[in-house]
Design an enzyme around this catalytic site. Structure first.
Site, PDB file in Angstrom:
ATOM      1  N   ARG A  58       3.780   3.855  -6.986  1.00  0.00           N
ATOM      2  CA  ARG A  58       3.819   2.956  -8.090  1.00  0.00           C
ATOM      3  C   ARG A  58       2.630   3.310  -9.057  1.00  0.00           C
ATOM      4  O   ARG A  58       2.508   3.007 -10.247  1.00  0.00           O
ATOM      5  CB  ARG A  58       3.251   1.582  -7.469  1.00  0.00           C
ATOM      6  CG  ARG A  58       4.497   0.792  -6.927  1.00  0.00           C
ATOM      7  CD  ARG A  58       4.267  -0.663  -6.346  1.00  0.00           C
ATOM      8  NE  ARG A  58       3.057  -0.686  -5.328  1.00  0.00           N
ATOM      9  CZ  ARG A  58       3.245  -0.534  -3.979  1.00  0.00           C
ATOM     10  NH1 ARG A  58       4.597  -0.352  -3.711  1.00  0.00           N
ATOM     11  NH2 ARG A  58       2.044  -0.728  -3.209  1.00  0.00           N
ATOM     12  N   GLU A  95      -7.355   5.342   8.870  1.00  0.00           N
ATOM     13  CA  GLU A  95      -7.959   4.628  10.168  1.00  0.00           C
ATOM     14  C   GLU A  95      -7.422   5.107  11.321  1.00  0.00           C
ATOM     15  O   GLU A  95      -8.243   5.203  12.207  1.00  0.00           O
ATOM     16  CB  GLU A  95      -7.782   3.195   9.831  1.00  0.00           C
ATOM     17  CG  GLU A  95      -8.324   2.480  10.827  1.00  0.00           C
ATOM     18  CD  GLU A  95      -8.371   0.858  10.588  1.00  0.00           C
ATOM     19  OE1 GLU A  95      -8.787  -0.157  11.442  1.00  0.00           O
ATOM     20  OE2 GLU A  95      -7.936   0.410   9.552  1.00  0.00           O
TER      21      GLU A  95
END
Length: 171
Positions: A58, A95
């Site tokens: 995007r 993560e």
């Protein structure tokens, strides 16, 4: 114009517990999209970049029309394996694991001033990785901008460049 009126919140996407901020209605409304591009153009112009870099995918929607409006070049920062020819990769930690982004080897020249764009700033991990990638190619990253910022994730705290966003969300 209140651009937040053109952002749709979608609960539990892409997984349970996530509130996704969808820019599709903003893109579909010519007046709101024009206002967004104009506001971002004002921010970008302050940094006097040579080229704009958009982060997949995007970020391309944000950077490409701005590059055209400002008569600047546009560089794609993509996931590994999506660009033809020689590339420069950068691997960064997530993560749970890692990811790699890359640019074409000739995308930027040493010393060129690059401004980074994406649709959303969350944790800052991808934006930080994109800046490091561009710097590894010799570019000077002058700043960054996004349409949306999830302020509660404190992504800007992990960036070492000026960042401006148009629409902060606190939750």
């Amino acid at each position: 114009m209140d651009l937040k009126e053109h952002i749709r919140a979608i609960p539990d996407f892409p997984s349970a517990g996530i509130l996704f901020y969808d820019i599709s209605p903003l893109l579909a409304h010519p007046g709101a999209w024009q206002a967004t591009v104009d506001r971002l153009a004002t921010i970008v112009e302050e940094h006097k970049p040579d080229v704009l870099a958009g982060i997949e995918s995007r970020g391309f929607l944000v950077a490409a029309p701005l590059a055209l409006k400002l008569n600047l070049g546009f560089v794609m920062v993509r996931k590994q394996g999506k660009l033809p020819g020689a590339t420069i990769p950068y691997t960064y930690d997530l993560e749970y694991g890692s990811d790699t982004i890359e640019i074409q080897a000739d995308a930027v020249e040493p010393g060129q001033k690059v401004f980074l764009l994406d649709d959303l700033l969350a944790t800052g991990g991808t934006m930080n990785a994109a800046a490091r990638l561009l710097r590894s190619a010799g570019a000077e990253v002058t700043g960054a901008a996004c349409i949306i910022e999830l302020t509660f994730l404190k992504g800007r705290d992990h960036l070492d460049m000026p960042i401006r966003t148009l629409l902060p969300y606190d939750s």
